[in-house]
Design an enzyme around this catalytic site. Structure first.
Site, PDB file in Angstrom:
ATOM      1  N   TYR A 117       0.842  -1.200   0.000  1.00 43.24           N
ATOM      2  CA  TYR A 117       0.000   0.000   0.000  1.00 43.24           C
ATOM      3  C   TYR A 117       0.875   1.248   0.000  1.00 43.24           C
ATOM      4  O   TYR A 117       1.817   1.340   0.798  1.00 43.24           O
ATOM      5  CB  TYR A 117      -0.911   0.015   1.252  1.00 43.24           C
ATOM      6  CG  TYR A 117      -1.669   1.306   1.388  1.00 43.24           C
ATOM      7  CD1 TYR A 117      -2.963   1.425   0.887  1.00 43.24           C
ATOM      8  CD2 TYR A 117      -1.087   2.426   1.984  1.00 43.24           C
ATOM      9  CE1 TYR A 117      -3.649   2.628   0.977  1.00 43.24           C
ATOM     10  CE2 TYR A 117      -1.770   3.631   2.068  1.00 43.24           C
ATOM     11  CZ  TYR A 117      -3.041   3.720   1.564  1.00 43.24           C
ATOM     12  OH  TYR A 117      -3.713   4.914   1.633  1.00 43.24           O
ATOM     13  N   GLU A 205      -3.747   7.471  -3.928  1.00 42.89           N
ATOM     14  CA  GLU A 205      -3.345   6.199  -3.332  1.00 42.89           C
ATOM     15  C   GLU A 205      -3.207   5.096  -4.371  1.00 42.89           C
ATOM     16  O   GLU A 205      -3.932   5.066  -5.357  1.00 42.89           O
ATOM     17  CB  GLU A 205      -4.366   5.878  -2.221  1.00 42.89           C
ATOM     18  CG  GLU A 205      -4.899   4.523  -2.148  1.00 42.89           C
ATOM     19  CD  GLU A 205      -6.025   4.354  -1.110  1.00 42.89           C
ATOM     20  OE1 GLU A 205      -5.889   4.788   0.051  1.00 42.89           O
ATOM     21  OE2 GLU A 205      -7.030   3.752  -1.474  1.00 42.89           O
TER      22      GLU A 205
END
Ligand code: ADP
Ligand code: MG
Length: 394
Positions: A117, A205
């Site tokens: 991530y 993101e």
């Protein structure tokens, strides 16, 4: 403002990140043509403005897959695409009705050794953007963050100078990238930070950022949200808005220069100012009611805007009563009163109205309402207004 995954990937590519090959399709036939062009296993990805697609399900379809589906054969491709376009996708971020899918990204499938991530957000405590990263990315990231917050690495990013190469390289090492992967990861992180800063994002993101068994670093999913207050600086970004993803009433309000938020209760609220909206909702809840929405006409709304506000408010079938709560400062009570009279004539509301007016030109406002002889209840103060509208909604 939100955009789709495929658009987010285009922005990242323009900022220097390598993204996998993909084609956006709007029909089953286009999906099949894309499958033929890409050749070989692909992943079909429903494009909706909500996360959690992989774990979602298509409502009433009976299908056992979600908005991200690995495809080997052409036959399978047609079947899955058909479901994606036909049924709304329900994820934990869409609400129970789900979201209609009008675009599907056909993406080359990647082999995955591990999922990471990386995301950039604004850290309000330090007053700077930060890159957050976690070696255990993927669809479980929320659980990882909740259970083991120490696994989330954080790097502050200078708003003036952007993310520095050494910061990205150090983060890449900390995330366990090795050898040639480090330079690939660095390039992607720098691109992500650059997009965040250049485009005034509130979130940028990549989840997951994938390492393949061969050691390639691949941007598999990307999500970008922009700060609405900065959109005027980015006409290129404004153009990316997909209106079919927006709540129609909220869109209509924003076109009229009003801000409208849909909620889940049955009391419509027309107020001026966000602070008054919050306290109006609080006091409605305090007296046992639930707001259906709130419409903020702001400080300088004119009669047309207020009339449009009432039209929007009344177009919501869940509204069983309306509270107009105005504290006239810049907004004058007589303008509100005239708009209420005009809107009543036009839309002929069938639900009870409670009006509380206070502030500039309040005497004029009250007189206008009274002379119009409308079927509405006036309230003397906020508590009185809340009690009356909660009772009316029941
Ligand atoms: P969401 O976050 O909305 O669930 P993602 O794009 O992150 O959607 O996809 C969910 C999961 O599906 C990913 O974590 C990854 O494991 C897998 N996946 C997504 N895209 C691909 C792809 N192109 N090739 C292989 N697997 C993929
Ligand atoms: Mg994802």
């Amino acid at each position: 403002m939100k955009i789709h995954e495929y658009q987010a990937k285009e922005l990242l590519a323009a900022a220097g990140a390598v993204v996998p090959r993909g084609i956006v399709a709007t029909s089953v036939n286009e999906v099949l043509a894309a499958f033929d062009r890409l050749g070989g296993p692909v992943v079909l990805k429903a494009q909706v403005h909500a996360g959690g697609r992989g774990k979602g399900r298509f409502k009433n379809s009976g299908a056992d897959f979600g908005g991200v589906k690995f495809i080997k054969t052409r036959d399978d491709c047609a079947k899955v695409a058909d479901v994606m376009f036909k049924f709304p996708l329900v994820t934990k971020q869409t609400g129970a009705d789900g979201q209609k899918v009008s675009k599907v990204l056909v993406q080359e499938a990647a082999d995955i050794a591990r999922e990471i991530y990386v995301g950039v957000v604004l850290d309000r405590t330090i007053g700077m953007p930060i890159m957050m990263a976690c070696a255990e990315g993927g669809v479980e990231i929320e659980e990882v963050a909740a259970r083991t917050p120490e696994k989330i690495l954080k790097v502050p990013i200078s708003p003036e100078n952007g993310m520095q190469s050494f910061q990205a390289r150090r983060l890449a090492f900390d995330l366990g990238f090795t050898g040639a992967q480090v330079a690939q990861a660095e390039k992607i992180m720098l691109a992500l930070a650059k997009v965040f800063l250049d485009k005034d994002c509130s979130l940028a993101e990549i989840n997951p950022l994938v390492v393949s068994p061969k050691g390639e670093v691949i941007v598999l999913d990307a999500k970008i949200t922009f700060d609405d207050n900065a959109l005027f600086r980015h006409p290129d970004i404004e153009k990316l808005l997909d209106e079919s993803e927006e709540n129609p009433a909220e869109l209509r309000a924003s076109r009229a220069g009003l801000s409208f938020i849909t909620l889940t209760g049955n009391i419509g609220c027309l107020v001026n100012g966000a602070g008054l909206a919050m306290s109006t909702m609080d006091i409605i809840k305090y007296h046992g009611g639930e707001p259906a929405n709130f419409l903020d006409v702001g400080g300088g709304a004119n009669k047309e805007q207020v009339t449009e506000a009432l039209r929007i408010l009344l177009s919501d079938p869940s509204v069983k009563a309306v509270l107009i709560n105005i504290f006239g400062g810049i907004m004058k009570c007589d303008i509100i009163a005239n708009a209420v009279v005009a809107a009543f004539k036009e839309v002929k509301p069938k639900v009870p109205f409670v009006v509380r007016l206070e502030g500039t030109n309040v005497a004029d406002g009250r007189r206008i309402l009274q002379e119009a002889g409308l079927n509405l209840t006036t309230a003397t103060d906020l508590t009185d207004a809340a009690k009356k509208v909660v009772a009316a909604a029941k």
